[in-house]
Structures are given as structure tokens and as C-alpha cells.
Design an enzyme around this catalytic site. Sequence first.
Site, PDB file in Angstrom:
ATOM      1  N   TYR A  11       0.835  -1.198   0.000  1.00 34.53           N
ATOM      2  CA  TYR A  11       0.000   0.000   0.000  1.00 34.53           C
ATOM      3  C   TYR A  11       0.873   1.251   0.000  1.00 34.53           C
ATOM      4  O   TYR A  11       2.058   1.221   0.355  1.00 34.53           O
ATOM      5  CB  TYR A  11      -0.960   0.011   1.194  1.00 34.53           C
ATOM      6  CG  TYR A  11      -0.305   0.122   2.556  1.00 34.53           C
ATOM      7  CD1 TYR A  11      -0.067   1.369   3.140  1.00 34.53           C
ATOM      8  CD2 TYR A  11       0.060  -1.014   3.275  1.00 34.53           C
ATOM      9  CE1 TYR A  11       0.512   1.480   4.389  1.00 34.53           C
ATOM     10  CE2 TYR A  11       0.645  -0.914   4.524  1.00 34.53           C
ATOM     11  CZ  TYR A  11       0.868   0.337   5.085  1.00 34.53           C
ATOM     12  OH  TYR A  11       1.449   0.444   6.337  1.00 34.53           O
ATOM     13  N   CYS A  12       0.254   2.359  -0.442  1.00 31.21           N
ATOM     14  CA  CYS A  12       0.935   3.654  -0.457  1.00 31.21           C
ATOM     15  C   CYS A  12      -0.002   4.683   0.151  1.00 31.21           C
ATOM     16  O   CYS A  12      -0.742   4.377   1.080  1.00 31.21           O
ATOM     17  CB  CYS A  12       1.354   4.010  -1.891  1.00 31.21           C
ATOM     18  SG  CYS A  12      -0.008   4.081  -3.062  1.00 31.21           S
ATOM     19  N   TYR A  13       0.004   5.897  -0.357  1.00 30.19           N
ATOM     20  CA  TYR A  13      -0.870   6.938   0.181  1.00 30.19           C
ATOM     21  C   TYR A  13      -2.319   6.760  -0.289  1.00 30.19           C
ATOM     22  O   TYR A  13      -3.249   6.731   0.492  1.00 30.19           O
ATOM     23  CB  TYR A  13      -0.379   8.328  -0.241  1.00 30.19           C
ATOM     24  CG  TYR A  13       0.985   8.682   0.282  1.00 30.19           C
ATOM     25  CD1 TYR A  13       1.158   9.193   1.568  1.00 30.19           C
ATOM     26  CD2 TYR A  13       2.113   8.496  -0.508  1.00 30.19           C
ATOM     27  CE1 TYR A  13       2.410   9.525   2.047  1.00 30.19           C
ATOM     28  CE2 TYR A  13       3.376   8.821  -0.041  1.00 30.19           C
ATOM     29  CZ  TYR A  13       3.525   9.332   1.237  1.00 30.19           C
ATOM     30  OH  TYR A  13       4.770   9.648   1.699  1.00 30.19           O
TER      31      TYR A  13
ATOM     32  N   TYR B 163      -3.328   3.791   2.385  1.00 28.24           N
ATOM     33  CA  TYR B 163      -3.405   3.713   3.849  1.00 28.24           C
ATOM     34  C   TYR B 163      -4.566   4.520   4.396  1.00 28.24           C
ATOM     35  O   TYR B 163      -5.258   4.081   5.317  1.00 28.24           O
ATOM     36  CB  TYR B 163      -2.095   4.203   4.464  1.00 28.24           C
ATOM     37  CG  TYR B 163      -2.107   4.187   5.976  1.00 28.24           C
ATOM     38  CD1 TYR B 163      -1.985   2.995   6.685  1.00 28.24           C
ATOM     39  CD2 TYR B 163      -2.258   5.366   6.711  1.00 28.24           C
ATOM     40  CE1 TYR B 163      -2.009   2.971   8.067  1.00 28.24           C
ATOM     41  CE2 TYR B 163      -2.286   5.354   8.090  1.00 28.24           C
ATOM     42  CZ  TYR B 163      -2.159   4.143   8.762  1.00 28.24           C
ATOM     43  OH  TYR B 163      -2.189   4.138  10.144  1.00 28.24           O
TER      44      TYR B 163
END
Length: 259
Positions: free
Chosen positions: A67-69, A96
Amino acid sequence: MTFRVPFRRIHPGEAEVLLRRDDLLVFDTRDACSYEAGHMPGARRLSQANLSEIILATPRHHPVLIYCYHGNASQEYAQTFADFGFQDVSSLDDGYEGWRTRGATHAMPDIDADLAAWLVAHGFPADDVDAVIDNGTTPLMKAAHTGDTEALCQLIAAGAHLDLRNADGNTALWLACVGRHLDAIDMLVAAGIDIDNQNDNGATALMYASSAGLGPVVGRLLARGADAELETLDGFTALDLAGTVECLALLRPARQAAG
């Protein structure tokens, strides 16, 4: 034929299910400050600086969640893992923040007494329409497999996530096909389930029904818009896998129309 291993994009609800797996590896691609401020349970930081080291040191059989932003950069990392032979790689849509705020943005499902009793009778908690039991089976999968359309209707109305996948990467639609329940197939497709979900081997429900010689199921899936052109990881289509003359007869026109 294509042989590239795909990764899959999942929503925060599916991530909740994945996080219950003991063998899951979770990677956070955000900056160090964001990671320190908060991250998913068990997540490790992943960046271009340590990407090669982590890929080389990680067994390929482990499922991976990245996952990232907001769900964009994680897709690039996920494809890299898939290209290096990881068979079960997921990228988290909405990132996230989507996962962190899930509880605040999703109302609790409306579970009446009858549905609660059904859940308990089938081994699930009375208050969780997305609970998981053996092999990653959810209530929706159980109802689809047994052809219990009343329970299916209640679960869908209560907000059960349609595209959750079991330990083999199959959704409730696959289980409805296994049970040869045409009404359940119709209900799930009408509710918006991904009719072309590809499992860990790249197989779709249409491919399964074709290989098992389930002509009526193949016909129903085609009528509902299933893609006959998709291929397994080994490059086989539903037509290639057809187990009966009936399935061949149904799939050949679909293949010709697509061509």
C-alpha cells in the site's frame, strides 16, 4: 498467449480479510515520517532503495500486500513483485488513508435476527457479514455454494463485500458455479460482483464452468457478459479448457464475436 503474472487491486474491506492471514507480508511504500506516524499491523517499509534486497530475500510463495498513500504508487511496486514470480500480490486501492478511515466511512451493516441466526448456524460470528472461516470462506461464499438465495439477498442487503476472495483467490461467484446455482449467479452479477475475477492461477468462473463441462453455467455467464478471451497464467482460455461439446458450441461463437 500471455504469461505475465498479474497482481490484483483490492479495496480496504478485502485488506481486512487478508490481514488475518498469518503468512501475509505487508509493505508500506510511503515516506518514513508517514510510516512512523502510523501503519498497518506488521507492515515493513518498502522503497526503491531496499526493493531489490527485499525481493531477493522474500520467499515467492508468501502472499504480499502493498500500500501507499492513495493506491497509485503501490501498483507499480505490486507489478514488480509479480514480475519477479510472486503469485499472490495485492495493491490496496485508496491506500493507507482509505484503510485507516474505513470504519468511519462505512456504516455498520444492518443484521436482523434471521441473518444473525443463519451466520451462527454456519460457523460465523453473528455480527460480521464478511467474517472468514476455513479456506477463507465468507458468508456470501457459503450461501452461493449452497444456493441459498434468501441468505444471499440478506447478505447483499446487509453490505457484504461482493469481491472478497478465498484462499484460492475465488469469489462467491465461483462457488455459485461449483454448485450450479443459476439463480445465485444472477443475483451476484446483478449486485455487481466482478464476473471476470481471476484467481491465483488466472482462472475465471467461466473457465472453471467450461473445464467442468457445465453447459448451463457457461451459457448463463456468457449471457451476463463474462469475457471469453481471458487467459490463465498458462495461456489457456475458456474455449481451450472446454470439457464438453456443449461448452465448445457455446464458446466458439463468443470467441468469434470477440475476434
